[in-house]
Design a protein around this motif. Sequence first.
Motif, mmCIF file in Angstrom:
data_model
loop_
_atom_site.group_PDB
_atom_site.id
_atom_site.type_symbol
_atom_site.label_atom_id
_atom_site.label_comp_id
_atom_site.label_asym_id
_atom_site.label_seq_id
_atom_site.Cartn_x
_atom_site.Cartn_y
_atom_site.Cartn_z
ATOM 1 N N MET A 1 0.845 -1.180 0.000
ATOM 2 C CA MET A 1 0.000 0.000 0.000
ATOM 3 C C MET A 1 0.887 1.239 0.000
ATOM 4 O O MET A 1 1.779 1.367 0.825
ATOM 5 C CB MET A 1 -0.905 -0.028 1.239
ATOM 6 C CG MET A 1 -1.689 1.248 1.412
ATOM 7 S SD MET A 1 -3.004 1.251 2.648
ATOM 8 C CE MET A 1 -2.224 0.698 4.127
ATOM 9 N N PRO A 2 0.623 2.168 -0.919
ATOM 10 C CA PRO A 2 1.438 3.390 -0.950
ATOM 11 C C PRO A 2 1.114 4.282 0.253
ATOM 12 O O PRO A 2 -0.010 4.347 0.711
ATOM 13 C CB PRO A 2 1.028 4.069 -2.259
ATOM 14 C CG PRO A 2 -0.330 3.532 -2.554
ATOM 15 C CD PRO A 2 -0.375 2.148 -1.976
ATOM 16 N N ILE A 3 2.148 4.938 0.733
ATOM 17 C CA ILE A 3 1.960 5.866 1.844
ATOM 18 C C ILE A 3 1.810 7.264 1.260
ATOM 19 O O ILE A 3 2.678 7.749 0.551
ATOM 20 C CB ILE A 3 3.143 5.820 2.827
ATOM 21 C CG1 ILE A 3 3.214 4.443 3.480
ATOM 22 C CG2 ILE A 3 3.010 6.904 3.876
ATOM 23 C CD1 ILE A 3 4.346 4.261 4.439
ATOM 24 N N ASN A 4 0.671 7.868 1.566
ATOM 25 C CA ASN A 4 0.426 9.240 1.150
ATOM 26 C C ASN A 4 -0.118 9.992 2.367
ATOM 27 O O ASN A 4 -0.202 9.446 3.463
ATOM 28 C CB ASN A 4 -0.536 9.305 -0.046
ATOM 29 C CG ASN A 4 -1.855 8.616 0.237
ATOM 30 O OD1 ASN A 4 -2.362 8.636 1.362
ATOM 31 N ND2 ASN A 4 -2.431 7.992 -0.777
ATOM 32 N N GLU A 5 -0.489 11.246 2.168
ATOM 33 C CA GLU A 5 -0.954 12.059 3.292
ATOM 34 C C GLU A 5 -2.158 11.433 3.993
ATOM 35 O O GLU A 5 -2.223 11.373 5.221
ATOM 36 C CB GLU A 5 -1.305 13.466 2.809
ATOM 37 C CG GLU A 5 -1.746 14.390 3.925
ATOM 38 C CD GLU A 5 -2.069 15.789 3.441
ATOM 39 O OE1 GLU A 5 -2.517 16.581 4.276
ATOM 40 O OE2 GLU A 5 -1.889 16.086 2.248
ATOM 41 N N ASN A 6 -3.118 10.933 3.241
ATOM 42 C CA ASN A 6 -4.310 10.338 3.834
ATOM 43 C C ASN A 6 -3.984 9.078 4.627
ATOM 44 O O ASN A 6 -4.501 8.874 5.727
ATOM 45 C CB ASN A 6 -5.358 10.032 2.761
ATOM 46 C CG ASN A 6 -6.630 9.500 3.373
ATOM 47 O OD1 ASN A 6 -7.240 10.158 4.204
ATOM 48 N ND2 ASN A 6 -7.029 8.305 2.970
ATOM 49 N N THR A 7 -3.122 8.228 4.073
ATOM 50 C CA THR A 7 -2.729 7.007 4.766
ATOM 51 C C THR A 7 -2.072 7.343 6.102
ATOM 52 O O THR A 7 -2.394 6.745 7.131
ATOM 53 C CB THR A 7 -1.740 6.188 3.899
ATOM 54 O OG1 THR A 7 -2.326 5.957 2.619
ATOM 55 C CG2 THR A 7 -1.395 4.866 4.548
ATOM 56 N N LEU A 8 -1.169 8.292 6.081
ATOM 57 C CA LEU A 8 -0.491 8.712 7.299
ATOM 58 C C LEU A 8 -1.479 9.315 8.296
ATOM 59 O O LEU A 8 -1.462 8.997 9.491
ATOM 60 C CB LEU A 8 0.613 9.725 6.970
ATOM 61 C CG LEU A 8 1.414 10.249 8.151
ATOM 62 C CD1 LEU A 8 2.121 9.126 8.885
ATOM 63 C CD2 LEU A 8 2.418 11.290 7.675
ATOM 64 N N GLU A 9 -2.365 10.192 7.811
ATOM 65 C CA GLU A 9 -3.363 10.815 8.687
ATOM 66 C C GLU A 9 -4.246 9.768 9.363
ATOM 67 O O GLU A 9 -4.489 9.833 10.576
ATOM 68 C CB GLU A 9 -4.226 11.787 7.889
ATOM 69 C CG GLU A 9 -5.283 12.493 8.720
ATOM 70 C CD GLU A 9 -6.116 13.474 7.910
ATOM 71 O OE1 GLU A 9 -7.166 13.879 8.426
ATOM 72 O OE2 GLU A 9 -5.733 13.839 6.788
ATOM 73 N N GLN A 10 -4.721 8.792 8.589
ATOM 74 C CA GLN A 10 -5.585 7.755 9.147
ATOM 75 C C GLN A 10 -4.845 6.906 10.188
ATOM 76 O O GLN A 10 -5.415 6.516 11.213
ATOM 77 C CB GLN A 10 -6.170 6.876 8.037
ATOM 78 C CG GLN A 10 -7.098 7.613 7.089
ATOM 79 C CD GLN A 10 -8.194 8.389 7.796
ATOM 80 O OE1 GLN A 10 -8.867 7.880 8.684
ATOM 81 N NE2 GLN A 10 -8.377 9.642 7.420
ATOM 82 N N ALA A 11 -3.573 6.631 9.947
ATOM 83 C CA ALA A 11 -2.771 5.856 10.900
ATOM 84 C C ALA A 11 -2.593 6.625 12.205
ATOM 85 O O ALA A 11 -2.693 6.052 13.297
ATOM 86 C CB ALA A 11 -1.416 5.509 10.290
ATOM 87 N N ILE A 12 -2.341 7.916 12.105
ATOM 88 C CA ILE A 12 -2.159 8.741 13.303
ATOM 89 C C ILE A 12 -3.475 8.851 14.068
ATOM 90 O O ILE A 12 -3.493 8.752 15.308
ATOM 91 C CB ILE A 12 -1.604 10.131 12.924
ATOM 92 C CG1 ILE A 12 -0.160 9.979 12.420
ATOM 93 C CG2 ILE A 12 -1.666 11.090 14.107
ATOM 94 C CD1 ILE A 12 0.408 11.240 11.796
ATOM 95 N N ILE A 13 -4.592 9.041 13.352
ATOM 96 C CA ILE A 13 -5.905 9.108 14.007
ATOM 97 C C ILE A 13 -6.175 7.817 14.763
ATOM 98 O O ILE A 13 -6.593 7.838 15.926
ATOM 99 C CB ILE A 13 -7.015 9.399 12.977
ATOM 100 C CG1 ILE A 13 -6.900 10.842 12.471
ATOM 101 C CG2 ILE A 13 -8.399 9.141 13.572
ATOM 102 C CD1 ILE A 13 -7.786 11.159 11.270
ATOM 103 N N ALA A 14 -5.921 6.685 14.124
ATOM 104 C CA ALA A 14 -6.147 5.389 14.778
ATOM 105 C C ALA A 14 -5.263 5.229 16.013
ATOM 106 O O ALA A 14 -5.716 4.744 17.054
ATOM 107 C CB ALA A 14 -5.896 4.247 13.785
ATOM 108 N N GLU A 15 -4.015 5.643 15.909
ATOM 109 C CA GLU A 15 -3.088 5.552 17.042
ATOM 110 C C GLU A 15 -3.569 6.405 18.213
ATOM 111 O O GLU A 15 -3.580 5.958 19.359
ATOM 112 C CB GLU A 15 -1.691 5.996 16.599
ATOM 113 C CG GLU A 15 -0.637 5.931 17.666
ATOM 114 C CD GLU A 15 -0.213 4.518 18.037
ATOM 115 O OE1 GLU A 15 0.307 4.333 19.151
ATOM 116 O OE2 GLU A 15 -0.401 3.592 17.220
#
Length: 91
Positions: A1-15
């Motif tokens: 899965m490519p890492i882009n701004e949305n992917t990073l944002e969703q990971a941080i929100i989940a964390e």
Amino acid sequence: MPINENTLEQAIIAELQGLGYEYLYGPDIERDYHEVLLEDCVKSSLMSINPGITMDILNEAYKAIKDLGLLRLEELNASFHKLMIEGIPVS
């Protein structure tokens, strides 16, 4: 899965949600979009972190956070981070 701004944002929100923080979608928050800080949230957090703090000290601390007097984003972020880590000097 490519890492882009949305992917990073969703990971941080989940964390952060996993740590007990509540997620609120930005456009759903009633606020003045010209202000960077949510004053009520900042002041409420300062009060919970510092029980017994007076309103004068609370307002002085908020003013110190809000008015860093810097123009460059990098300087603002560094100064804000330092206040959060080292504390806010108030009388």
